[in-house]
Motif scaffolding. Structure first.
Motif, PDB file in Angstrom:
ATOM      1  N   SER A   1       0.927  -1.270   0.160  1.00  0.00           N
ATOM      2  CA  SER A   1       0.116   0.052  -0.035  1.00  0.00           C
ATOM      3  C   SER A   1       0.589   0.927  -0.027  1.00  0.00           C
ATOM      4  CB  SER A   1      -1.103  -0.126   0.833  1.00  0.00           C
ATOM      5  OG  SER A   1      -0.252  -0.203   2.718  1.00  0.00           O
TER       6      SER A   1
ATOM      7  N   TRP B   1       1.795   1.730  -3.146  1.00  0.00           N
ATOM      8  CA  TRP B   1       0.994   2.250  -4.218  1.00  0.00           C
ATOM      9  C   TRP B   1       0.533   3.909  -4.194  1.00  0.00           C
ATOM     10  CZ3 TRP B   1      -3.846   4.141  -2.455  1.00  0.00           C
ATOM     11  CH2 TRP B   1      -5.356   4.116  -3.433  1.00  0.00           C
ATOM     12  N   SER B   2       0.731   4.279  -2.693  1.00  0.00           N
ATOM     13  CA  SER B   2       0.181   5.988  -2.137  1.00  0.00           C
ATOM     14  C   SER B   2       1.367   5.972  -3.365  1.00  0.00           C
ATOM     15  CB  SER B   2       0.613   6.073  -0.804  1.00  0.00           C
ATOM     16  OG  SER B   2       1.678   5.774  -0.428  1.00  0.00           O
TER      17      SER B   2
ATOM     18  N   ASP C   1       0.164   2.185  -8.691  1.00  0.00           N
ATOM     19  CA  ASP C   1       0.432   3.812  -8.460  1.00  0.00           C
ATOM     20  C   ASP C   1      -1.082   4.423  -8.277  1.00  0.00           C
ATOM     21  OD1 ASP C   1       0.908   6.542  -8.891  1.00  0.00           O
ATOM     22  OD2 ASP C   1       2.673   6.370 -10.178  1.00  0.00           O
ATOM     23  N   TYR C   2      -0.969   5.400  -7.131  1.00  0.00           N
ATOM     24  CA  TYR C   2      -2.661   5.052  -7.094  1.00  0.00           C
ATOM     25  C   TYR C   2      -3.254   6.832  -8.503  1.00  0.00           C
ATOM     26  CZ  TYR C   2      -1.373  10.800  -5.566  1.00  0.00           C
ATOM     27  OH  TYR C   2      -0.748  11.138  -5.238  1.00  0.00           O
TER      28      TYR C   2
ATOM     29  N   GLY D   1      -7.217   4.418  -9.781  1.00  0.00           N
ATOM     30  CA  GLY D   1      -6.647   5.135  -7.461  1.00  0.00           C
ATOM     31  C   GLY D   1      -8.274   4.846  -7.304  1.00  0.00           C
TER      32      GLY D   1
ATOM     33  N   TYR E   1     -11.306   5.169   1.208  1.00  0.00           N
ATOM     34  CA  TYR E   1     -10.667   3.739   1.506  1.00  0.00           C
ATOM     35  C   TYR E   1     -11.672   3.275   2.798  1.00  0.00           C
ATOM     36  CZ  TYR E   1      -7.635   0.326   2.795  1.00  0.00           C
ATOM     37  OH  TYR E   1      -6.871  -1.129   2.832  1.00  0.00           O
TER      38      TYR E   1
ATOM     39  N   CYS F   1      -3.150   4.640   2.434  1.00  0.00           N
ATOM     40  CA  CYS F   1      -4.516   4.845   1.695  1.00  0.00           C
ATOM     41  C   CYS F   1      -4.081   6.735   2.217  1.00  0.00           C
ATOM     42  CB  CYS F   1      -5.450   4.226   1.851  1.00  0.00           C
ATOM     43  SG  CYS F   1      -4.819   2.309   0.977  1.00  0.00           S
TER      44      CYS F   1
END
Lengths: 361, 361
Positions: free
Chosen positions: A80, A83-84, A121-122, A126, A130, A310
């Protein structure tokens, strides 16, 4: 990074999904609820929407975040975090992290067919918001006799790797007053970590990993490494506790004056997270609907969660349900089936309530 | 057990060999002299006897004892212990001991062709007497500005395995005052081992091995094991120091009252050894001949040696030469070439002097 997104379409063509999820990995001696409840409950929400032909405005996504515990590949909430894009550890760095048998994250993902092509990657994959259901992992809800925790944020945390250095020597022939024993210094430090956290009441501090270079009965240890996990409700208090702990180390070195020394490297950190009022409110109203105001409480998470990363890029909140005796990271971890069901119900209602706010109707 | 005996015949048909030797194995981070000097010097003695056509009355044996350090296969002085038949660990027990990769001693010996047929038992493969040259491994000779130590015995030693038990928990959510942290208790114990040995001045005590069951940054440890090595000049003083250390553990458990507990198992011991006057005298006269009385001193060994087990079944003594800065079990271990030569010379003369005493002439 092997994160799994299962998306149920909404009626809107423009909106990004409302995310729900957590992680499926556990600690080596962990229980059956930490993370897993949040993924299972999100699956149940998707099934419930499907079976009842509920049309949402936004798409709804179930997410399983890879390697939240950092138990196999060091680095908690790793994927996560990637991803952020706000974590200090990049995707390429994470790919090179090795497990205790020397297997890289990249190879492990490749071997199970999870080195996918979707960008982690958000900005490219996206979310609208969340929501994460999780067991509390602490004793606060149970002590207060509450059923649901409305989570307003996550405390800040830092991990440090400490290396104590001394001088090897023979355990039989080296007089006590001529020793420079790295393990004795490390032992004093480990005790000081606990005692400083207790004495200052600033937060919690734990040494969960220790390694001695020599590991031979008849050799005075010259190199010992351990990891400290420090957590406090705000980043500022966290700084205070870190300072107090390192001051206690310096005092030990000065007092003992036995030639041992130490180095500290910060290995990981998660800044304090403050969740978004829109999501907190969606959770709160859902929880009140389910059990009434007297049975809920606002709570700040003492554990790190994927929702912490997130929340740095999308509106987020969490739902906590009680942990029996506050025990977690232990096979005795337990949450009643009724509380698990309640958590899933609050998750469903929070998602629907948030979705309603997005609807143009 | 893989012990190597190289025997040069004597003129007598009845006498058993005068043994000389030590061991070739080392600590993981050990030096180049501990053990190895005693084997190399014994080889040099055999060569010198051969090159000079010296006929001895008794046969003379060079011995390399297997696994003296216990670094690969736990259990120090393992194979001289089996040979003496006085060790608590039998030959069959030793065969089953495993290294850190799970390989048994039996398999390791088999793989290198050293699972021989000669009985490892002094009653079947005996010695007339035993002399061992070794580096002191401590600072006494150097501090006293002496060249040769005439070793009169070996101090008693015991090893204990201590297991601390607590309760696993989450490092973020478990309040400091609700923890039962096995590593914090183990840390207090490790510090207490050192502090008790220092405070009582009864002997030396060392923790050289520590293992934490969970080894996860975010889990409060519930099981930690460590090994204590305790050594004192006599068995009675050793008992006193053990009692003082275990009393300090009980005091910690009572004072902290955090639900942690401990168990102790004695894993190994070597009773105090008193060497034989005949052999001590052979070493002393040889040393006086080489360097004069002012340069020698009687000394009790603080380290265990194969000679300790040998002395339980045959007349034995040892020769010590100085260790630079008293350092051993460390790559910095050093003894000058001159002192190594002197040690070998004293060994040769002690063996010849002892042999002369056996001769009927």
């Amino acid at each position: 990074m092997g994160n799994i997104f299962a998306i149920r379409p909404g009626t809107s063509k423009d909106k990004q999904p409302i995310g729900m999820g957590s992680h499926l990995d556990t600690q080596p001696a962990g229980g059956r609820y930490d993370g897993i409840l949040g993924v299972q409950a999100a699956l149940e929400v998707l099934r419930t929407l499907h079976e009842n032909n509920v049309q949402t405005h936004c798409p709804v996504a179930l997410i399983d975040w890879t390697n939240e515990e950092g138990a196999r590949f060091p680095g908690a909430m790793m994927c996560s975090g990637v991803w952020s894009t706000k974590s200090a550890t990049s995707l390429e760095d994470c790919y090179e992290v090795k497990d205790s048998e020397g297997c890289t994250m990249r190879k492990a993902l490749q071997d199970i067919g999870y080195l996918g092509e979707t960008p982690c990657d958000y900005r490219e994959n996206g979310l609208e918001s969340y929501f994460e259901l999780h067991i509390e992992q602490g004793p606060k809800l149970e002590s207060a006799n509450k059923k649901v925790g409305v989570v307003t944020g996550v405390q800040g945390m830092k991990w440090f790797s400490v290396r104590c250095s001394g001088r090897e020597g023979h355990s039989g022939t080296t007089p006590m007053d001529q020793r420079s024993d790295a393990l004795v210094t490390a032992a004093r430090f480990v005790a000081a970590v606990s005692e400083t956290a207790k004495a200052t009441s600033l937060g919690v501090a734990t040494v969960g990993v220790i390694n001695n270079d020599t590991q031979s009965q008849a050799t005075i240890p010259s190199g010992v490494e351990f990891i400290i996990d420090i957590r406090c409700s705000t980043d500022q208090i966290l700084e205070e506790l870190c300072t107090a702990i390192f001051k206690s180390f310096d005092e030990i070195i000065q007092r003992e004056n036995d030639g041992t020394s130490y180095d500290i490297v910060r290995t990981w950190g998660l800044p304090e997270s403050i969740f978004h009022e829109d999501c907190i409110q969606a959770v709160r109203s859902a929880a009140i609907n389910e059990v009434g105001e007297a049975q809920i409480m606002d709570i700040k998470s003492s554990a790190g969660h994927d929702a912490a990363w997130c929340s740095t890029v999308v509106k987020s909140s969490m739902i906590f349900v009680p942990s029996k005796d506050g025990i977690s990271h232990n096979p005795a971890e337990y949450t009643t089936p009724e509380d698990c069901t309640l958590g899933a119900q609050v998750l469903l209602q929070a998602v629907l309530s948030y979705d309603k706010g997005c609807s143009p109707d």
